[in-house]
Write a protein that holds these residues in place. Sequence first.
Motif, PDB file in Angstrom:
ATOM      1  N   UNK A  19       8.546  26.246  25.933  1.00  0.00           N
ATOM      2  CA  UNK A  19       8.906  24.831  26.023  1.00  0.00           C
ATOM      3  C   UNK A  19       8.078  24.126  27.097  1.00  0.00           C
ATOM      4  N   UNK A  20       7.877  24.805  28.239  1.00  0.00           N
ATOM      5  CA  UNK A  20       7.060  24.223  29.309  1.00  0.00           C
ATOM      6  C   UNK A  20       5.647  23.926  28.807  1.00  0.00           C
ATOM      7  N   UNK A  21       5.086  24.857  28.066  1.00  0.00           N
ATOM      8  CA  UNK A  21       3.739  24.680  27.544  1.00  0.00           C
ATOM      9  C   UNK A  21       3.692  23.562  26.500  1.00  0.00           C
ATOM     10  N   UNK A  22       4.733  23.466  25.686  1.00  0.00           N
ATOM     11  CA  UNK A  22       4.805  22.409  24.672  1.00  0.00           C
ATOM     12  C   UNK A  22       4.865  21.026  25.327  1.00  0.00           C
ATOM     13  N   UNK A  23       5.705  20.903  26.346  1.00  0.00           N
ATOM     14  CA  UNK A  23       5.808  19.626  27.054  1.00  0.00           C
ATOM     15  C   UNK A  23       4.464  19.250  27.650  1.00  0.00           C
ATOM     16  N   UNK A  24       3.814  20.200  28.278  1.00  0.00           N
ATOM     17  CA  UNK A  24       2.525  19.895  28.904  1.00  0.00           C
ATOM     18  C   UNK A  24       1.497  19.513  27.853  1.00  0.00           C
ATOM     19  N   UNK A  25       1.549  20.156  26.706  1.00  0.00           N
ATOM     20  CA  UNK A  25       0.586  19.849  25.650  1.00  0.00           C
ATOM     21  C   UNK A  25       0.683  18.394  25.215  1.00  0.00           C
ATOM     22  N   UNK A  26       1.896  17.912  24.963  1.00  0.00           N
ATOM     23  CA  UNK A  26       2.030  16.533  24.467  1.00  0.00           C
ATOM     24  C   UNK A  26       1.916  15.507  25.589  1.00  0.00           C
ATOM     25  N   UNK A  27       2.061  15.945  26.845  1.00  0.00           N
ATOM     26  CA  UNK A  27       1.870  14.997  27.940  1.00  0.00           C
ATOM     27  C   UNK A  27       0.419  14.519  28.043  1.00  0.00           C
ATOM     28  N   UNK A  28      -0.485  15.252  27.407  1.00  0.00           N
ATOM     29  CA  UNK A  28      -1.871  14.772  27.352  1.00  0.00           C
ATOM     30  C   UNK A  28      -1.944  13.439  26.616  1.00  0.00           C
TER      31      UNK A  28
END
Length: 230
Positions: free
Chosen positions: A64-73
Amino acid sequence: MTVWDRPEPPTRPVPLDRERIVAAAVALADEGGLEAVSLRKVAARLNAGPMRLYGYISTKEELFDLMVDEVQAEILPEGQPADWREALGTLAHRTRRTALRHEWLADLLGGRPSLGPNGLAVTEATLAALDGLADVDTVMRAVETVSAYVTGAIRREIAALRAERATGLSDREWQRAHGPHVTRMLATGRFPALAKAVHDGTDVDAETTFTTGLEWVLDAVSTRLVRPPV
């Protein structure tokens, strides 16, 4: 060691890396929400064994942490506006649009700070917009205030969208369906302020509501921005 600092294992026999894993997880979440995401389902989408994913990600929370960071781009603007209101407003509107594209993001906003590269870049852009306009504690409170509004407004809007899909009724259709009950309750005279709001208030769309509320919050923040003494 965080998931961003941990080295990745070899990619054999099926080519695999965190980027592909996260992309598959985001696609699953976009299709069916966070409940559609599990390491087993991500592995199946990638035609890999579930146990292989544990070499890259230890827990679903890390995923989930990685997913959030991905879309924060998608939140980061191309440049940094010179005016602090424009900068914070741009970030707020881009956050809303990103959450509308990835509704599951609303469920993960507002928790602990995101420590991935994109999350840190969003935080840096936010703080940089207010840098030098007040002491650091005032800047932090201002950022927290704007963030609380943005998160709450986004969650409310997405909750309404989910309710519309769950019931099959638009807001207007839902209001019409419940109109007789509301009319009877207002006729009792027990809710005069609510009656005034129902009869005299103006309906506006979600984007207008978001923008108006954001402007009011930024107005309030502006009263606290006093440059610290040199």
